[in-house]
Structure formats: C-alpha cells, structure tokens
Design a protein around this motif. Sequence first.
Motif, short mmCIF file in Angstrom:
data_model
loop_
_atom_site.label_atom_id
_atom_site.label_comp_id
_atom_site.label_asym_id
_atom_site.label_seq_id
_atom_site.Cartn_x
_atom_site.Cartn_y
_atom_site.Cartn_z
N ARG A 249 0.84 -1.21 0.00
CA ARG A 249 0.00 0.00 0.00
C ARG A 249 0.87 1.26 0.00
O ARG A 249 0.54 2.25 -0.66
CB ARG A 249 -0.94 0.00 1.20
CG ARG A 249 -2.01 -1.06 1.16
CD ARG A 249 -3.12 -0.77 2.14
NE ARG A 249 -2.63 -0.67 3.51
CZ ARG A 249 -2.53 -1.69 4.36
NH1 ARG A 249 -2.85 -2.91 3.94
NH2 ARG A 249 -2.11 -1.51 5.60
N ASP A 250 1.96 1.22 0.76
CA ASP A 250 2.85 2.38 0.80
C ASP A 250 3.48 2.65 -0.57
O ASP A 250 3.58 3.81 -1.01
CB ASP A 250 3.94 2.17 1.85
CG ASP A 250 3.40 2.16 3.27
OD1 ASP A 250 2.27 2.67 3.47
OD2 ASP A 250 4.09 1.66 4.17
N ARG A 251 3.91 1.57 -1.24
CA ARG A 251 4.50 1.77 -2.57
C ARG A 251 3.46 2.29 -3.55
O ARG A 251 3.76 3.15 -4.39
CB ARG A 251 5.08 0.44 -3.07
CG ARG A 251 6.33 0.00 -2.32
CD ARG A 251 7.04 -1.12 -3.08
NE ARG A 251 6.19 -2.28 -3.23
CZ ARG A 251 6.10 -3.28 -2.35
NH1 ARG A 251 6.81 -3.23 -1.23
NH2 ARG A 251 5.32 -4.32 -2.57
N ALA A 252 2.24 1.78 -3.45
CA ALA A 252 1.19 2.25 -4.35
C ALA A 252 0.88 3.72 -4.08
O ALA A 252 0.67 4.51 -5.02
CB ALA A 252 -0.07 1.40 -4.16
N ALA A 253 0.86 4.13 -2.80
CA ALA A 253 0.59 5.53 -2.48
C ALA A 253 1.68 6.44 -3.03
O ALA A 253 1.40 7.54 -3.54
CB ALA A 253 0.49 5.70 -0.96
N LEU A 254 2.93 5.99 -2.97
CA LEU A 254 4.02 6.78 -3.51
C LEU A 254 3.86 6.97 -5.02
O LEU A 254 4.04 8.07 -5.56
CB LEU A 254 5.36 6.10 -3.18
CG LEU A 254 6.61 6.79 -3.73
CD1 LEU A 254 6.75 8.19 -3.16
CD2 LEU A 254 7.85 5.94 -3.40
#
Length: 508
Positions: A249-254
């Motif tokens: 999720r963090d990578r997708a948000a970035l």
Amino acid sequence: MNDIRTRADALIAAGRPAEARTAAREALDESGPDAGLFLALARAHMAEDDDDHDDAAERVFREGLDAFPDDVGLLGGYAGLCARTDGFERPGRRARGEEVLARLREVAPNSPELLRAESAGSSVAADEKDGASVRRMQSFDAARALADAPSPEAAAAQAARWAAAAPHDRRLAVLAETTAALAAPGRARLRFLLLRRLEYRFTAVLLLALLVILRLTVLPGIPFGVTAGAGLLLQLPFLNLRKLLRAARDRAALRMTEAAASPETGSGPESKVGPVPEAGPESDPGAGPGPEPEAGDEAGSPAGVGGFGAPELPPVPRVTRREYAFAGAGAVLLLLVGGAAYASSVAYPRYDVVAHDEYRGLTGYDLREEYDPFRSVPGFTPERSAARVYVEEDAARDAPAEYLVAVAAGDFHETRESHVRDAGTMAALVGPLSAANEVWEAGAGPYGGWMQCVRYTEASSGTPRSVCLWADKGSFGLAAFTAEGMDRAEVEATARSVGADFLRPAAD
C-alpha cells in the motif's frame, strides 16, 4: 476539462482530496458546469470520510444533477453516497437515494455505475480512508486475482498492465503492488494464508479448543498461559502477511503521488505505475494471438483492446456468507470451550468426611471444642470437618499423640497452590514448630491438588515428628504423626493414606 478531471482523480487517489477540491472548484468557476468536474468535486468530499464533507458532497451532486439530470456518473455517485449513509442519522438522504437509484435504472439499466450503486450499502467504498476497509479491499482483490490466474506471476503481470492502463486508479495500483510482492520467490506460504485465511483462523481456533480440552481433562498441570501462548504463536504468520500488504500500500501511495504530480504521464501500458513481471505465453493470459478473456471481464466491463485495458473491478462485500459461516462456527466453538473452562474452574471434587472413633488400634478424641485448626485460618468456613487426636487406649493424659488428623470438605474452588505453600497457612494450623529440620513439597496423591510436609523434632519430648498439609478444590487437611526413622517418601505415603482414610469421594 478532461485534464482537470484526470488531475482531480489522481489527487484523490493519492490521498490529497483538498487539492482535488480546489482544482475542480476553480475549473467549475472558470469554465462553467461540467458533469465530470461535479463528480470529481463530490468524490473529493466523500474521500474525507466525514459527515460534514458527506453533506457537502450531496450538495455538489444535487447541483450537478440540476445541470445534468441524466448523467450516469453523477446518478451513480449520488446513489452510492445515499446507500452508505446511516439511515438513523440521515433518513432523508437514504430515501432520496432510492429515488436516484430508480432513475439510474431507467437511464443506464446495465451500467457498471448501477452495479456499484446497488451494492454500495453492503460493499466497501474504494475511496474510504478507514484502515480496515482499505486492507479488506486489498486482500479481496489480491486473492481474487491469484485465484483466477494460472500462476502468481501471471496474476502480477495482468495487474501491472491494468494499473498501467489506469495510472490514477489507486485500487489498481495497490493490486499491482500486492500481486507483485506475493508473486516473489518464497512467498507461497503467504499466498496460501491470503487465499485460505478463513480456514486458517478457524483451524487455529479449533487447535486452541483442543488444547483447552486437554488442559481440562488429561493435562491439568499445564498452566492456561501455555494455551494462550500457543494461540499467539498461531497468529504470528499473519504479522508477516500484514507487513507485506502494508508495504505494498505504501508503494502504491508513492506512485499515486507521482502520478498526481504528472497527470499527463501514464496514459498507456508503458507508464511507470508498476513494474510488469516478465512472463511467457504459458504464464501470461494476455500474451500471444487470440487472447482469452481476462479475469476482469467477469466484472461486467471489457478488459480493453487486446486484454491490456483496465477492467471494472467488482464491488468488495463488507461481509460474505462464507465469513458469516466461519465466524458463527468459531463463535459457537469458543462459547462451548469457554463454558467448559468456566465450569471446570468453579467445579470442585466432592468428599465425605469420615471421623473414626478408633483408628489403627488407637483411641480417638474429638478436638474441635478445644482446638479447631480451621477456625484459625481467616475466611475459611468448611461445610464439613473433623479434628481428632489418636493415642494408645491406656496412655497417660500427657502422653504425645500418635496421630493428629484434621480434615475439611466443601467448595474450595478458589484454592490455589500458593495457599498450601504459604508458610503462614501451616503456622496458622499447627502453630510454630520448634527445631524444624526440613520442609518440602510433595505430591498430593490420587486426588490431585497440592501437599507440603515438615519434619521436625518436638521440643517437649524430643520425638521426631512430621506434619503434612494438603488441599485441593474440595478438601483441606493435615496429618501430624510420629516419624522416627521415616524418610521423605514414607512420610508422604503415610500422610496420603491418612487423608484417604478420612476423606472419601462422595457417592454422588
């Protein structure tokens, strides 16, 4: 207008709804009414997941529908907002939602917007900020993609193509990052856990129930803390899975933030929304001539030309029937085991007190009028008790007793080992012992419980004697006797035999 709408959608997906509202409102003020901008502005309010912003979103929807009464996007978005509204807090909005939904059925009876609106009340919204909802959607999408694809690598490749075709769709970006992480080498266990999480959790509950049953029946000496520790160990695999999902999720948000900064990029499969894993024709359902329908086709929307477009992902149900079934079975199992554990904790063995007038050839005298050892123990009120001393029939009045026995029976289910091992309990029952030689913990015998023994030298006569104190959840007792020449094992055996002679399991 298309660029502004794309920009607003990208900002919403990147978690920057305030900027999206500013961009959409400025465009509306400068260029006039536009259905897409009204929808983007309303969604930017809904993304705040706040009552005041929901009210603002409704005002935007009504303003947009006044200008574009038959716009499918506005009708579907407004119907979805109304369906997710608490009927007790906003009954008027729920009623208006039914009218909007009926109009949407007339305007677009087979549209994806109608499908989303009809399932909105029982599904997770893609723009909700609630952590549980976000995790649920991520797990649902990833499990579905892995189950439908012929291999994890094919699922990751397909999700990456979808995300590349729709670079501002946060749900597709999260799906691409999640499937890519799960398709990596050494992740088979995590994939299994994601696909069979309900079965795993139920199995864990079942194992805990079996451990509790074993603890209550054949292994009473094992502390309940061991069972609790086993339960925690069974949950450890989920920590690794949650860590992987959070990182995805963090990578997708970035990447969504990068897409919001450059909305003109990422309009095709070559964008950098997510890396596309290499896959051959045997693992890539979209490769080669004449591609078969993608898994996304099942949602009622085309997967795009050549299978490379972004599909309409299906709504994510808040709770499925399968989950209800497993949760119900687990709850019933926990209630049964919990009830059994509670019944075991308050249960106690029943004994009959047998007070012998003569014992092992000795004459007995009742001591309770002059000395009741249990009376000196604070808060101890036995239902039945006996306290007797046994001496030779022709012994002098000041002759030392061969046996002093005191037993009590009743509901002592709160008795613990510490009560028996406490030196104060022994002192309260027999008084201070002079010249005590040794104190040790002993096995209580066939009835379970606890026992502690003391070997000492009687000060007045110099006679070696022993006292053993025992207890379980249904009895309390002590036996004092001459122990000249006895070792520990003989002292323990004598105390157990005395206890068995004065306390017998009740017939009922």
